[in-house]
Design a protein around this motif. Structure first.
Motif, mmCIF file in Angstrom:
data_model
loop_
_atom_site.group_PDB
_atom_site.id
_atom_site.type_symbol
_atom_site.label_atom_id
_atom_site.label_comp_id
_atom_site.label_asym_id
_atom_site.label_seq_id
_atom_site.Cartn_x
_atom_site.Cartn_y
_atom_site.Cartn_z
ATOM 1 N N SER A 13 -43.055 4.890 26.261
ATOM 2 C CA SER A 13 -42.265 5.875 26.207
ATOM 3 C C SER A 13 -42.627 7.001 27.070
ATOM 4 O O SER A 13 -43.843 7.384 26.995
ATOM 5 C CB SER A 13 -42.276 6.543 24.674
ATOM 6 N N SER A 14 -41.857 7.923 27.545
ATOM 7 C CA SER A 14 -42.100 9.081 28.426
ATOM 8 C C SER A 14 -41.615 10.415 27.967
ATOM 9 O O SER A 14 -41.466 11.259 28.544
ATOM 10 C CB SER A 14 -41.322 8.917 29.849
ATOM 11 N N ILE A 15 -41.591 10.101 26.475
ATOM 12 C CA ILE A 15 -41.160 11.317 25.655
ATOM 13 C C ILE A 15 -42.134 11.683 24.746
ATOM 14 O O ILE A 15 -42.723 10.901 23.869
ATOM 15 C CB ILE A 15 -39.929 11.129 25.050
ATOM 16 N N ALA A 16 -42.887 12.974 24.937
ATOM 17 C CA ALA A 16 -43.960 13.289 23.911
ATOM 18 C C ALA A 16 -43.406 13.906 22.919
ATOM 19 O O ALA A 16 -42.289 14.602 22.959
ATOM 20 C CB ALA A 16 -45.145 13.928 24.713
ATOM 21 N N ILE A 17 -44.602 14.425 21.968
ATOM 22 C CA ILE A 17 -44.203 15.498 20.877
ATOM 23 C C ILE A 17 -45.085 16.333 20.506
ATOM 24 O O ILE A 17 -46.448 15.682 20.507
ATOM 25 C CB ILE A 17 -43.580 14.516 19.723
ATOM 26 N N SER A 53 -41.785 8.017 15.204
ATOM 27 C CA SER A 53 -40.617 8.232 16.042
ATOM 28 C C SER A 53 -40.994 7.408 17.373
ATOM 29 O O SER A 53 -42.052 6.770 17.466
ATOM 30 C CB SER A 53 -40.405 9.658 16.172
ATOM 31 N N VAL A 54 -39.754 7.547 18.278
ATOM 32 C CA VAL A 54 -40.086 6.749 19.449
ATOM 33 C C VAL A 54 -41.034 7.729 20.367
ATOM 34 O O VAL A 54 -41.225 7.241 21.493
ATOM 35 C CB VAL A 54 -38.743 6.459 20.428
ATOM 36 N N CYS A 55 -41.250 8.932 20.193
ATOM 37 C CA CYS A 55 -42.317 9.590 20.928
ATOM 38 C C CYS A 55 -43.590 9.127 21.076
ATOM 39 O O CYS A 55 -44.132 8.832 20.078
ATOM 40 C CB CYS A 55 -42.068 11.066 20.579
ATOM 41 N N LYS A 56 -44.295 9.278 22.306
ATOM 42 C CA LYS A 56 -45.681 8.897 22.390
ATOM 43 C C LYS A 56 -45.988 9.804 23.665
ATOM 44 O O LYS A 56 -45.234 9.616 24.682
ATOM 45 C CB LYS A 56 -46.059 7.514 22.687
ATOM 46 N N PRO A 57 -47.076 10.572 23.668
ATOM 47 C CA PRO A 57 -48.246 10.492 22.623
ATOM 48 C C PRO A 57 -47.487 11.626 21.652
ATOM 49 O O PRO A 57 -46.707 12.597 21.816
ATOM 50 C CB PRO A 57 -49.599 11.007 23.366
ATOM 51 N N VAL A 111 -40.597 16.779 26.261
ATOM 52 C CA VAL A 111 -41.379 16.887 25.184
ATOM 53 C C VAL A 111 -40.497 17.299 23.958
ATOM 54 O O VAL A 111 -39.758 18.274 24.248
ATOM 55 C CB VAL A 111 -42.725 17.589 25.279
ATOM 56 N N VAL A 112 -40.624 16.738 22.973
ATOM 57 C CA VAL A 112 -40.172 17.261 21.611
ATOM 58 C C VAL A 112 -41.239 18.351 21.210
ATOM 59 O O VAL A 112 -42.326 17.976 20.911
ATOM 60 C CB VAL A 112 -39.685 16.078 20.465
ATOM 61 N N ILE A 113 -40.672 19.366 20.801
ATOM 62 C CA ILE A 113 -41.510 20.473 20.012
ATOM 63 C C ILE A 113 -41.012 20.685 18.487
ATOM 64 O O ILE A 113 -39.788 20.821 18.189
ATOM 65 C CB ILE A 113 -41.531 21.855 20.653
ATOM 66 N N LEU A 129 -32.773 13.332 18.929
ATOM 67 C CA LEU A 129 -32.991 14.203 20.155
ATOM 68 C C LEU A 129 -33.232 13.375 21.432
ATOM 69 O O LEU A 129 -32.586 13.813 22.558
ATOM 70 C CB LEU A 129 -34.088 15.240 19.869
ATOM 71 N N VAL A 130 -33.799 12.488 21.218
ATOM 72 C CA VAL A 130 -34.214 11.460 22.620
ATOM 73 C C VAL A 130 -32.928 10.911 23.051
ATOM 74 O O VAL A 130 -32.584 10.847 24.270
ATOM 75 C CB VAL A 130 -35.278 10.460 22.254
ATOM 76 N N ASP A 131 -32.276 10.262 22.067
ATOM 77 C CA ASP A 131 -30.839 9.609 22.520
ATOM 78 C C ASP A 131 -29.803 10.643 23.196
ATOM 79 O O ASP A 131 -29.238 10.142 24.125
ATOM 80 C CB ASP A 131 -30.154 9.125 21.205
ATOM 81 N N ALA A 132 -29.748 11.825 22.636
ATOM 82 C CA ALA A 132 -28.949 12.743 23.010
ATOM 83 C C ALA A 132 -29.448 13.295 24.359
ATOM 84 O O ALA A 132 -28.632 13.615 25.374
ATOM 85 C CB ALA A 132 -28.833 14.008 22.305
#
Length: 214
Positions: A13-17, A53-57, A111-113, A129-132
């Motif tokens: 995953s390239s989406i962090a949180i 969730s799918v977020c990493k790291p 990134v998700v905050i 959020l990631v899907d959207a």
């Protein structure tokens, strides 16, 4: 047919949180990160939600009362940032988290905050959020509740430098409102429930007790 989030889970995953948990909880009178909800402290609860969730790291920013809060999450597969400038407001915590992301070896696309005091955030909301983000092609995905746009919210990497440059108490919500033409929103009615005061906390526990009795 697999969803976007399922595809992400099958890849790196390239989406962090980033979870902001550095505040002093002055209105609560004690560290709200340590308040118990459903058998866990708030900070442990939101960290586990993020991990699921799918977020990493998963990055947790601590500040005030860090020495008390850290033991709650030290065993979890997360990265912890100590924001020494926590008294400067939420912007300093966002900057601390973004600086860590910028120093990671892997490329982070977005990134998700999130905050630790919205008890009804779930892995499903974060994954939406990631899907959207992928389906809308918009660089900011925000949750919508009570007529406002707010967090949890996702920000494309193109905004990292601007997020890190936020001043004083400016936070993600103001940044969203300043970039409305870049925003896609998802509904999250329960996002309006956060816990800032003892009364808020008692109301949350009342809601929880009522749901247990149903």
């Amino acid at each position: 047919m697999t969803s976007t989030t399922e595809q992400i889970q099958n890849e790196t995953s390239s989406i962090a949180i980033i979870i902001l948990a550095a505040g002093a909880s002055t209105r609560m009178g004690r560290p709200k990160q340590l308040l118990f909800y459903q058998g866990q402290s708030f900070v442990h609860h939101i960290a586990e939600i993020a991990i699921a969730s799918v977020c990493k790291p998963v990055i947790v920013v601590l500040g005030a009362n860090a020495e008390q809060i850290y033991p709650e999450i030290k065993q979890l597969p997360i990265q912890v940032v100590h924001n020494l400038d926590w008294a400067c407001g939420m912007s300093a915590s966002i900057k601390s988290g973004i600086e860590l992301l910028n120093n990671l070896p892997q490329k982070i696309d977005a990134v998700v905050i999130a905050l630790c005091d919205q008890p009804f955030v779930s892995p499903q909301i974060i994954n939406q959020l990631v899907d959207a983000y992928y389906s809308s092609q918009k660089p900011i995905i925000a949750c919508e509740y009570a007529g406002i746009l707010g967090v949890p919210a996702l920000f494309s990497q193109r905004f990292f430098s601007e997020l890190a440059a936020l001043k004083e108490a400016s936070g993600a919500k103001r940044f969203i409102n300043n970039n409305l033409n870049e925003v896609f929103s998802i509904p999250f009615p329960l996002g309006d429930i956060d816990v800032d005061t003892p009364k808020d906390y008692e109301q949350l526990l009342s809601i929880n007790r009522a749901s247990d009795e149903v």
